[in-house]
Design a protein around this motif. Structure first.
Motif, PDB file in Angstrom:
ATOM      1  N   SER A   1      98.422 -29.902  97.820  1.00  0.00           N
ATOM      2  CA  SER A   1      99.167 -29.404  98.977  1.00  0.00           C
ATOM      3  C   SER A   1     100.243 -30.415  99.334  1.00  0.00           C
ATOM      4  O   SER A   1      99.990 -31.618  99.352  1.00  0.00           O
ATOM      5  N   ASP A   2     101.464 -29.914  99.578  1.00  0.00           N
ATOM      6  CA  ASP A   2     102.526 -30.800 100.038  1.00  0.00           C
ATOM      7  C   ASP A   2     102.973 -30.340 101.424  1.00  0.00           C
ATOM      8  O   ASP A   2     102.210 -29.708 102.147  1.00  0.00           O
ATOM      9  N   GLU A   3     104.163 -30.646 101.797  1.00  0.00           N
ATOM     10  CA  GLU A   3     104.620 -30.325 103.152  1.00  0.00           C
ATOM     11  C   GLU A   3     105.014 -28.858 103.312  1.00  0.00           C
ATOM     12  O   GLU A   3     105.276 -28.397 104.428  1.00  0.00           O
ATOM     13  N   PHE A   4     105.073 -28.129 102.207  1.00  0.00           N
ATOM     14  CA  PHE A   4     105.465 -26.722 102.275  1.00  0.00           C
ATOM     15  C   PHE A   4     104.322 -25.869 102.821  1.00  0.00           C
ATOM     16  O   PHE A   4     103.192 -25.959 102.360  1.00  0.00           O
ATOM     17  N   ALA A   5     104.620 -25.031 103.821  1.00  0.00           N
ATOM     18  CA  ALA A   5     103.623 -24.129 104.397  1.00  0.00           C
ATOM     19  C   ALA A   5     104.292 -22.782 104.640  1.00  0.00           C
ATOM     20  O   ALA A   5     105.076 -22.631 105.579  1.00  0.00           O
TER      21      ALA A   5
ATOM     22  N   THR B   1     103.949 -31.541  84.395  1.00  0.00           N
ATOM     23  CA  THR B   1     104.636 -30.302  84.754  1.00  0.00           C
ATOM     24  C   THR B   1     103.961 -29.729  85.989  1.00  0.00           C
ATOM     25  O   THR B   1     102.756 -29.899  86.189  1.00  0.00           O
ATOM     26  N   SER B   2     104.741 -29.046  86.814  1.00  0.00           N
ATOM     27  CA  SER B   2     104.158 -28.483  88.031  1.00  0.00           C
ATOM     28  C   SER B   2     104.986 -27.303  88.531  1.00  0.00           C
ATOM     29  O   SER B   2     106.144 -27.134  88.173  1.00  0.00           O
ATOM     30  N   GLY B   3     104.354 -26.503  89.374  1.00  0.00           N
ATOM     31  CA  GLY B   3     105.045 -25.386  89.996  1.00  0.00           C
ATOM     32  C   GLY B   3     104.305 -24.922  91.227  1.00  0.00           C
ATOM     33  O   GLY B   3     103.085 -25.098  91.346  1.00  0.00           O
ATOM     34  N   ARG B   4     105.058 -24.339  92.157  1.00  0.00           N
ATOM     35  CA  ARG B   4     104.463 -23.827  93.381  1.00  0.00           C
ATOM     36  C   ARG B   4     103.852 -22.443  93.121  1.00  0.00           C
ATOM     37  O   ARG B   4     104.526 -21.563  92.560  1.00  0.00           O
TER      38      ARG B   4
ATOM     39  N   MET C   1     101.873 -35.615  97.735  1.00  0.00           N
ATOM     40  CA  MET C   1     100.991 -34.447  97.696  1.00  0.00           C
ATOM     41  C   MET C   1      99.538 -34.882  97.813  1.00  0.00           C
ATOM     42  O   MET C   1      99.160 -35.962  97.366  1.00  0.00           O
ATOM     43  N   LYS C   2      98.731 -34.019  98.397  1.00  0.00           N
ATOM     44  CA  LYS C   2      97.305 -34.276  98.536  1.00  0.00           C
ATOM     45  C   LYS C   2      96.524 -33.277  97.691  1.00  0.00           C
ATOM     46  O   LYS C   2      96.634 -32.064  97.877  1.00  0.00           O
ATOM     47  N   LYS C   3      95.741 -33.792  96.759  1.00  0.00           N
ATOM     48  CA  LYS C   3      94.968 -32.937  95.865  1.00  0.00           C
ATOM     49  C   LYS C   3      93.899 -32.172  96.667  1.00  0.00           C
ATOM     50  O   LYS C   3      93.245 -32.748  97.553  1.00  0.00           O
ATOM     51  N   LEU C   4      93.743 -30.893  96.381  1.00  0.00           N
ATOM     52  CA  LEU C   4      92.701 -30.108  97.046  1.00  0.00           C
ATOM     53  C   LEU C   4      91.332 -30.642  96.647  1.00  0.00           C
ATOM     54  O   LEU C   4      91.105 -30.978  95.482  1.00  0.00           O
ATOM     55  N   ASP C   5      90.404 -30.694  97.602  1.00  0.00           N
ATOM     56  CA  ASP C   5      89.081 -31.248  97.315  1.00  0.00           C
ATOM     57  C   ASP C   5      88.058 -30.135  97.107  1.00  0.00           C
ATOM     58  O   ASP C   5      88.358 -28.945  97.213  1.00  0.00           O
ATOM     59  N   LYS C   6      86.827 -30.523  96.818  1.00  0.00           N
ATOM     60  CA  LYS C   6      85.786 -29.551  96.489  1.00  0.00           C
ATOM     61  C   LYS C   6      85.483 -28.621  97.659  1.00  0.00           C
ATOM     62  O   LYS C   6      85.070 -27.469  97.455  1.00  0.00           O
ATOM     63  N   ASP C   7      85.683 -29.100  98.887  1.00  0.00           N
ATOM     64  CA  ASP C   7      85.410 -28.252 100.045  1.00  0.00           C
ATOM     65  C   ASP C   7      86.350 -27.055 100.105  1.00  0.00           C
ATOM     66  O   ASP C   7      85.991 -26.000 100.623  1.00  0.00           O
ATOM     67  N   PHE C   8      87.558 -27.205  99.579  1.00  0.00           N
ATOM     68  CA  PHE C   8      88.495 -26.074  99.543  1.00  0.00           C
ATOM     69  C   PHE C   8      87.961 -24.987  98.622  1.00  0.00           C
ATOM     70  O   PHE C   8      87.994 -23.796  98.952  1.00  0.00           O
ATOM     71  N   TYR C   9      87.454 -25.387  97.468  1.00  0.00           N
ATOM     72  CA  TYR C   9      87.019 -24.424  96.458  1.00  0.00           C
ATOM     73  C   TYR C   9      85.621 -23.868  96.707  1.00  0.00           C
ATOM     74  O   TYR C   9      85.315 -22.751  96.255  1.00  0.00           O
ATOM     75  N   ASN C  10      84.775 -24.615  97.379  1.00  0.00           N
ATOM     76  CA  ASN C  10      83.365 -24.236  97.503  1.00  0.00           C
ATOM     77  C   ASN C  10      83.072 -23.233  98.611  1.00  0.00           C
ATOM     78  O   ASN C  10      81.912 -22.952  98.919  1.00  0.00           O
ATOM     79  N   ARG C  11      84.102 -22.674  99.224  1.00  0.00           N
ATOM     80  CA  ARG C  11      83.896 -21.714 100.308  1.00  0.00           C
ATOM     81  C   ARG C  11      83.536 -20.321  99.777  1.00  0.00           C
ATOM     82  O   ARG C  11      83.796 -19.996  98.621  1.00  0.00           O
ATOM     83  N   ALA C  12      82.973 -19.495 100.667  1.00  0.00           N
ATOM     84  CA  ALA C  12      82.435 -18.199 100.253  1.00  0.00           C
ATOM     85  C   ALA C  12      83.485 -17.102 100.119  1.00  0.00           C
ATOM     86  O   ALA C  12      83.291 -16.148  99.368  1.00  0.00           O
ATOM     87  N   ASP C  13      84.598 -17.199 100.837  1.00  0.00           N
ATOM     88  CA  ASP C  13      85.565 -16.107 100.894  1.00  0.00           C
ATOM     89  C   ASP C  13      86.659 -16.294  99.844  1.00  0.00           C
ATOM     90  O   ASP C  13      87.664 -16.963 100.078  1.00  0.00           O
TER      91      ASP C  13
END
Length: 208
Positions: A157-161, A35-38, A1-13
């Motif tokens: 984010s993992d391979e699930f889309a 512990t984790s969940g989708r 899995m790839k951890k979401l970075d600040k650019d994901f959160y810092n957007r306006a919408d």
């Protein structure tokens, strides 16, 4: 899995972010306990212009101050004096946008989730609804202000889309006090997922 970075959160919408969080994985790691969940249900709150937001009209209190921090922080508040509700702060500093995580589909540490919630079996109530999400993942108001870019609480984010047609937009739940804003299609769910909260008929209605 790839951890979401600040650019994901810092957007306006914030609405787009709430939609894009569907299918991502919410993880807590406290000590050696993971512990984790989708994420299968979210709600967007658009700050000062949104009557359903704690920051409507620019309201700024000790509780909501974290909403004015840069995106990527945790905002956890107590609802009805019982439920700890986990929100993701988004946008830039001083713009109080947030996304409420309303439901997850459990992935890892289900036995730990059962212990935390006091449940005997892992049925759909385990992580259905925002209060159950926080309880199962060990999140409480003491975690408000924690950085989601660190390792204790994060979203990845993992391979699930999910297919676009499987992400459904509806009005938010429990915000009737917000007048016209209560009807905004700011709630997103993963179609047919059994952990989604609300009535079945509500899940089938799309405003997308």
């Amino acid at each position: 899995m790839k951890k979401l970075d600040k650019d994901f959160y810092n957007r306006a919408d914030v609405v787009k972010i709430a939609k894009e969080l569907i299918g991502k994985v919410l993880v807590t790691q406290f000590g050696q306990v993971i512990t984790s969940g989708r994420i299968v249900e979210t709600e967007a709150y658009a700050g000062a212009i949104d009557r359903a937001s704690h920051a409507f009209g620019g309201r700024r209190t000790n509780r909501t101050e974290v909403m004015y921090q840069p995106g990527g922080m945790a905002y956890v508040y107590l609802c009805y004096g019982i439920h700890h509700l986990f929100n993701v702060v988004t946008n830039q500093k001083d713009i109080p946008h947030a996304v409420l995580i309303r439901a997850i589909d459990p992935l890892q540490g289900i036995n730990v989730m059962l212990e935390r919630t006091g449940k005997k079996k892992a049925d759909y109530t385990l992580t259905k609804g925002p209060g159950n999400v926080s309880k199962a993942l060990g999140i409480h108001t003491g975690h408000t202000g924690w950085n989601l870019l660190e390792d204790e609480i994060y979203i990845a984010s993992d391979e699930f889309a999910p297919a676009k047609k499987d992400i459904i937009a509806t009005p938010r739940i429990g915000v009737d006090y917000a007048g016209e804003d209560a009807r905004l299609p700011y709630r997103f769910i993963l179609k047919d997922n059994p952990y989604v909260s609300g009535k079945k008929a509500e899940r089938l209605k799309s405003n997308a």
